[in-house]
Write a protein that holds these residues in place. Sequence first.
Motif, mmCIF file in Angstrom:
data_model
loop_
_atom_site.group_PDB
_atom_site.id
_atom_site.type_symbol
_atom_site.label_atom_id
_atom_site.label_comp_id
_atom_site.label_asym_id
_atom_site.label_seq_id
_atom_site.Cartn_x
_atom_site.Cartn_y
_atom_site.Cartn_z
ATOM 1 N N LEU A 38 -8.619 -18.606 -3.453
ATOM 2 C CA LEU A 38 -7.437 -17.953 -2.885
ATOM 3 C C LEU A 38 -6.240 -18.896 -2.933
ATOM 4 C CD1 LEU A 38 -8.884 -16.072 0.226
ATOM 5 C CD2 LEU A 38 -8.195 -15.111 -1.974
ATOM 6 N N VAL A 39 -6.457 -20.162 -2.610
ATOM 7 C CA VAL A 39 -5.382 -21.152 -2.679
ATOM 8 C C VAL A 39 -4.885 -21.276 -4.117
ATOM 9 C CG1 VAL A 39 -4.810 -23.597 -2.364
ATOM 10 C CG2 VAL A 39 -6.192 -22.409 -0.657
ATOM 11 N N PHE A 40 -5.815 -21.308 -5.063
ATOM 12 C CA PHE A 40 -5.434 -21.353 -6.473
ATOM 13 C C PHE A 40 -4.588 -20.126 -6.815
ATOM 14 C CE2 PHE A 40 -6.190 -20.220 -10.926
ATOM 15 C CZ PHE A 40 -5.741 -21.371 -11.549
ATOM 16 N N GLY A 41 -4.953 -18.966 -6.285
ATOM 17 C CA GLY A 41 -4.191 -17.744 -6.525
ATOM 18 C C GLY A 41 -2.775 -17.825 -5.993
ATOM 19 N N TYR A 42 -2.589 -18.503 -4.854
ATOM 20 C CA TYR A 42 -1.253 -18.665 -4.295
ATOM 21 C C TYR A 42 -0.375 -19.539 -5.181
ATOM 22 C CZ TYR A 42 -3.274 -16.817 0.012
ATOM 23 O OH TYR A 42 -3.911 -16.031 0.944
ATOM 24 N N VAL A 84 -7.809 -8.264 -13.576
ATOM 25 C CA VAL A 84 -8.655 -9.150 -14.393
ATOM 26 C C VAL A 84 -9.514 -10.023 -13.479
ATOM 27 C CG1 VAL A 84 -8.613 -11.103 -16.009
ATOM 28 C CG2 VAL A 84 -7.139 -9.128 -16.401
ATOM 29 N N SER A 85 -8.908 -10.543 -12.428
ATOM 30 C CA SER A 85 -9.638 -11.378 -11.475
ATOM 31 C C SER A 85 -10.738 -10.572 -10.780
ATOM 32 C CB SER A 85 -8.660 -11.952 -10.462
ATOM 33 O OG SER A 85 -9.328 -12.718 -9.514
ATOM 34 N N LEU A 86 -10.418 -9.368 -10.358
ATOM 35 C CA LEU A 86 -11.397 -8.508 -9.678
ATOM 36 C C LEU A 86 -12.619 -8.266 -10.557
ATOM 37 C CD1 LEU A 86 -11.083 -5.711 -7.305
ATOM 38 C CD2 LEU A 86 -11.848 -4.961 -9.533
ATOM 39 N N VAL A 87 -12.384 -7.822 -11.771
ATOM 40 C CA VAL A 87 -13.500 -7.505 -12.678
ATOM 41 C C VAL A 87 -14.275 -8.770 -13.044
ATOM 42 C CG1 VAL A 87 -14.074 -6.636 -14.983
ATOM 43 C CG2 VAL A 87 -12.430 -5.401 -13.564
ATOM 44 N N LEU A 144 -12.946 -7.749 -4.507
ATOM 45 C CA LEU A 144 -11.830 -6.946 -4.012
ATOM 46 C C LEU A 144 -10.936 -7.765 -3.088
ATOM 47 C CD1 LEU A 144 -10.436 -4.200 -3.928
ATOM 48 C CD2 LEU A 144 -11.926 -3.602 -2.006
ATOM 49 N N ASN A 145 -11.527 -8.573 -2.238
ATOM 50 C CA ASN A 145 -10.740 -9.440 -1.353
ATOM 51 C C ASN A 145 -9.868 -10.393 -2.164
ATOM 52 O OD1 ASN A 145 -10.144 -10.527 1.381
ATOM 53 N ND2 ASN A 145 -11.091 -12.361 0.508
ATOM 54 N N ASP A 146 -10.435 -10.965 -3.210
ATOM 55 C CA ASP A 146 -9.666 -11.868 -4.063
ATOM 56 C C ASP A 146 -8.496 -11.129 -4.713
ATOM 57 O OD1 ASP A 146 -9.691 -14.644 -5.515
ATOM 58 O OD2 ASP A 146 -9.397 -13.141 -7.085
ATOM 59 N N LEU A 148 -6.970 -8.380 -3.661
ATOM 60 C CA LEU A 148 -5.967 -8.014 -2.659
ATOM 61 C C LEU A 148 -5.082 -9.196 -2.294
ATOM 62 C CD1 LEU A 148 -8.011 -5.680 -0.303
ATOM 63 C CD2 LEU A 148 -6.195 -5.039 -1.907
ATOM 64 N N TRP A 149 -5.668 -10.405 -2.274
ATOM 65 C CA TRP A 149 -4.887 -11.592 -1.944
ATOM 66 C C TRP A 149 -4.115 -12.127 -3.140
ATOM 67 C CZ3 TRP A 149 -3.104 -12.327 2.519
ATOM 68 C CH2 TRP A 149 -3.792 -11.855 3.627
ATOM 69 N N LYS A 150 -4.131 -11.405 -4.229
ATOM 70 C CA LYS A 150 -3.205 -11.662 -5.334
ATOM 71 C C LYS A 150 -2.087 -10.619 -5.307
ATOM 72 C CE LYS A 150 -6.263 -14.221 -8.316
ATOM 73 N NZ LYS A 150 -6.934 -14.800 -7.192
ATOM 74 N N ILE A 151 -2.417 -9.416 -4.875
ATOM 75 C CA ILE A 151 -1.428 -8.333 -4.833
ATOM 76 C C ILE A 151 -0.422 -8.545 -3.705
ATOM 77 C CG2 ILE A 151 -1.131 -5.856 -4.410
ATOM 78 C CD1 ILE A 151 -3.854 -5.461 -5.841
ATOM 79 N N ILE A 152 -0.908 -8.858 -2.513
ATOM 80 C CA ILE A 152 -0.012 -8.979 -1.354
ATOM 81 C C ILE A 152 1.026 -10.089 -1.550
ATOM 82 C CG2 ILE A 152 0.067 -9.492 1.115
ATOM 83 C CD1 ILE A 152 -2.715 -8.008 1.261
#
Length: 170
Positions: A38-42, A84-87, A144-146, A148-152
């Motif tokens: 998640l931090v990497f996603g931020y 892409v991350s979700l799948v 899905l959690n990952d 969503l924390w890219k979309i928000i």
Amino acid sequence: MYKYFSSAYKFGGIAGAFSVLAFISLSFLYPDPTNLNLVFGYVITPVAIFLAIKFFKEYSNNGYLSFAEGMSVGFVAYMLEAMVSLVGIWLVLLLHTTLFEQIKESKLEVLSGSKESIVAQVGENSFNLTLESIRNMVPWDIALNDALWKIIPGLFFTIIISIILRKNPN
């Protein structure tokens, strides 16, 4: 239409692929790679959005960018990254069930380790509901959690970046 989204497809897809690679790499280093991913996603999400909007502005739109164009390009970039991350993460967890069980066990340990403070803050019933939801967790939930924390944050970053890079013809 391709003119509007060619850079968004590229950078969103690349960011999503990097996110999956980060998840896989972190899984070798930590029993629960989800939090660090998640931090990497931020970090990767705003970079991908910025590059997608900047490349669209400079190479597809003659140096001009309206707020709406920036929002559209940014939306496609962060949504594609999230998909892409979700799948990718979902498939990794389906193929490597031991990794999924390891993540689940780690989350249960963290929850039980902080039971007293959680119960004091939200009550016994909320703690038990959370415990039950973690026990019933499936790989899709983590993926899905990952996503969503890219979309928000992606929406937030897109608004900011679109405002900063906006330049309308006079």
